[in-house]
Motif scaffolding. Structure first.
Motif, mmCIF file in Angstrom:
data_model
loop_
_atom_site.group_PDB
_atom_site.id
_atom_site.type_symbol
_atom_site.label_atom_id
_atom_site.label_comp_id
_atom_site.label_asym_id
_atom_site.label_seq_id
_atom_site.Cartn_x
_atom_site.Cartn_y
_atom_site.Cartn_z
ATOM 1 N N TYR A 198 0.768 -1.163 0.119
ATOM 2 C CA TYR A 198 -0.073 -0.083 0.138
ATOM 3 C C TYR A 198 0.830 1.320 -0.073
ATOM 4 N N LEU A 199 2.109 1.099 0.592
ATOM 5 C CA LEU A 199 2.923 2.437 0.921
ATOM 6 C C LEU A 199 3.310 2.559 -0.594
ATOM 7 N N ALA A 200 3.684 1.636 -1.144
ATOM 8 C CA ALA A 200 4.471 1.798 -2.600
ATOM 9 C C ALA A 200 3.191 2.216 -3.707
ATOM 10 N N LEU A 201 2.138 1.774 -3.511
ATOM 11 C CA LEU A 201 0.962 2.433 -4.285
ATOM 12 C C LEU A 201 0.803 3.792 -4.110
ATOM 13 N N VAL A 202 0.521 4.254 -2.784
ATOM 14 C CA VAL A 202 0.396 5.758 -2.318
ATOM 15 C C VAL A 202 1.698 6.556 -2.822
ATOM 16 N N SER A 203 2.721 6.187 -2.688
ATOM 17 C CA SER A 203 3.987 6.986 -2.897
ATOM 18 C C SER A 203 4.148 7.159 -4.289
ATOM 19 N N ALA A 204 4.022 6.164 -5.275
ATOM 20 C CA ALA A 204 4.344 6.216 -6.533
ATOM 21 C C ALA A 204 3.129 7.224 -7.333
ATOM 22 N N SER A 205 2.020 6.925 -6.771
ATOM 23 C CA SER A 205 0.858 7.783 -7.534
ATOM 24 C C SER A 205 0.784 9.039 -6.957
ATOM 25 N N ASP A 206 0.795 9.110 -5.696
ATOM 26 C CA ASP A 206 0.371 10.566 -4.889
ATOM 27 C C ASP A 206 1.344 11.153 -4.436
ATOM 28 N N GLY A 207 2.633 10.616 -4.463
ATOM 29 C CA GLY A 207 3.743 11.318 -3.705
ATOM 30 C C GLY A 207 4.128 11.031 -2.271
ATOM 31 N N ARG A 208 5.386 11.531 -2.240
ATOM 32 C CA ARG A 208 6.051 11.373 -0.681
ATOM 33 C C ARG A 208 5.175 12.021 0.307
ATOM 34 N N ARG A 209 4.340 13.140 0.239
ATOM 35 C CA ARG A 209 3.879 13.813 1.173
ATOM 36 C C ARG A 209 2.680 12.696 1.788
ATOM 37 N N ALA A 210 1.883 12.274 0.660
ATOM 38 C CA ALA A 210 0.870 11.260 1.098
ATOM 39 C C ALA A 210 1.724 9.858 1.660
ATOM 40 N N GLY A 211 2.497 9.518 1.165
ATOM 41 C CA GLY A 211 3.276 8.166 1.634
ATOM 42 C C GLY A 211 3.770 8.388 3.187
ATOM 43 N N PHE A 212 4.526 9.457 3.258
ATOM 44 C CA PHE A 212 4.927 9.588 4.843
ATOM 45 C C PHE A 212 3.646 9.835 5.687
ATOM 46 N N ALA A 213 2.521 10.537 5.143
ATOM 47 C CA ALA A 213 1.454 10.511 6.153
ATOM 48 C C ALA A 213 0.862 9.009 6.453
ATOM 49 N N THR A 214 0.973 8.197 5.318
ATOM 50 C CA THR A 214 0.518 7.045 5.604
ATOM 51 C C THR A 214 1.621 6.114 6.675
ATOM 52 N N VAL A 215 2.945 6.519 6.620
ATOM 53 C CA VAL A 215 3.844 5.919 7.439
ATOM 54 C C VAL A 215 3.573 6.246 8.872
ATOM 55 N N ALA A 216 3.015 7.574 9.205
ATOM 56 C CA ALA A 216 3.035 7.793 10.243
ATOM 57 C C ALA A 216 1.718 7.308 11.000
ATOM 58 N N GLY A 217 0.699 7.038 10.278
ATOM 59 C CA GLY A 217 -0.346 6.394 10.552
ATOM 60 C C GLY A 217 -0.018 4.801 10.927
ATOM 61 N N ILE A 218 0.594 4.215 10.292
ATOM 62 C CA ILE A 218 0.986 2.869 10.365
ATOM 63 C C ILE A 218 1.838 2.860 11.920
ATOM 64 N N ALA A 219 2.818 3.486 12.141
ATOM 65 C CA ALA A 219 3.752 3.720 13.195
ATOM 66 C C ALA A 219 2.687 3.827 14.371
ATOM 67 N N LEU A 220 1.542 4.814 14.416
ATOM 68 C CA LEU A 220 0.734 4.701 15.602
ATOM 69 C C LEU A 220 -0.030 3.562 15.771
ATOM 70 N N GLY A 221 -0.355 2.938 14.595
ATOM 71 C CA GLY A 221 -1.117 1.773 14.588
ATOM 72 C C GLY A 221 -0.479 0.774 15.391
ATOM 73 N N LEU A 222 0.800 0.620 14.955
ATOM 74 C CA LEU A 222 1.736 -0.535 15.787
ATOM 75 C C LEU A 222 2.085 -0.225 17.077
ATOM 76 N N ALA A 223 2.190 1.023 17.591
ATOM 77 C CA ALA A 223 2.172 1.480 18.972
ATOM 78 C C ALA A 223 1.171 1.263 19.515
ATOM 79 N N VAL A 224 0.102 1.569 19.235
ATOM 80 C CA VAL A 224 -1.353 1.100 19.973
ATOM 81 C C VAL A 224 -1.528 -0.377 20.073
ATOM 82 N N ILE A 225 -1.200 -1.061 19.084
ATOM 83 C CA ILE A 225 -1.367 -2.847 19.403
ATOM 84 C C ILE A 225 -0.361 -3.010 20.346
ATOM 85 N N GLY A 226 0.852 -2.476 20.289
ATOM 86 C CA GLY A 226 1.960 -2.744 21.161
ATOM 87 C C GLY A 226 1.453 -2.553 22.490
#
Length: 206
Positions: free
Chosen positions: A29-57
């Protein structure tokens, strides 16, 4: 001062790196977002994933992840919700037009929450905290301190790997500014994401 031996910390960090380098839903999904919509959208997704991993932890530390692992109903519900969400993202990527991409003013919030939800609906993340992380906890040492440090380490490693994916995939975005190339690449990555969703359904089945 680490709450456990340095060798344990390095072993866990290496194991986390290997796990995160294994292709999965987040990576695709990160590859799809970043290649299509650019790094800004990709890094926003990364931040969301990081928060999700922290919450699950944090949830795993409270024992909720073990409850999900023990309950077939909860596990299957979470698993299929994740599969359906990935298929929805693949369908949206397949049907989206270039006008939607170019006119999206601030995609940060949307991609942040999608990254967050994608991880919350991933039972493999919960299983990691239940089955893998505890094996690195040293008996006779502060359990909470070890668990928190290992969780932070895993999130840091995952975020670094995801950030690298965004940086690499984002380099393709200028090339994909051509509407025809953008549509072809978006559909290829969306099709790959759909295949990953089906693989995810098969690989997480009990």
């Amino acid at each position: 001062m680490l709450p456990f031996p340095t060798a344990t910390f390095l072993s866990f960090t290496f194991a986390s790196l290997l796990i995160e380098l294994t292709p999965g839903p987040s990576m695709t999904y990160l590859a799809l977002v970043s290649a299509s919509d650019g790094r800004r959208a990709g890094f926003a997704t990364v931040a969301g994933i990081a928060l999700g991993l922290a919450v699950i932890g944090g949830v795993a530390a409270l024992g909720v992840a073990e409850l999900i692992q023990a309950s077939s109903l909860l596990y299957e519900g979470l698993r299929w919700a994740g599969v359906l969400f990935l298929l929805y993202l693949a369908w949206e990527g397949w049907t989206a037009g270039t006008d939607v991409v170019s006119n999206s003013g601030n995609p940060g919030d949307k991609y942040f929450w999608r990254g967050f939800v994608t991880n919350l609906l991933n039972p493999k993340a919960a299983i990691f905290y239940v089955a893998v992380l505890p094996t690195f906890v040293e008996a006779g040492r502060p359990i909470l301190a070890q668990t928190v440090l290992l969780t932070v380490t895993y999130v840091a490693v995952a975020t670094a790997v995801h950030g690298m994916i965004v940086a690499l995939a984002g380099t393709l975005e200028p090339f994909l500014n051509d509407p025809r190339r953008e549509r072809i690449s978006r559909r290829l990555l969306s099709g790959l994401l759909a295949l990953v969703a089906l693989w995810f359904a098969w690989s997480t089945a009990r």
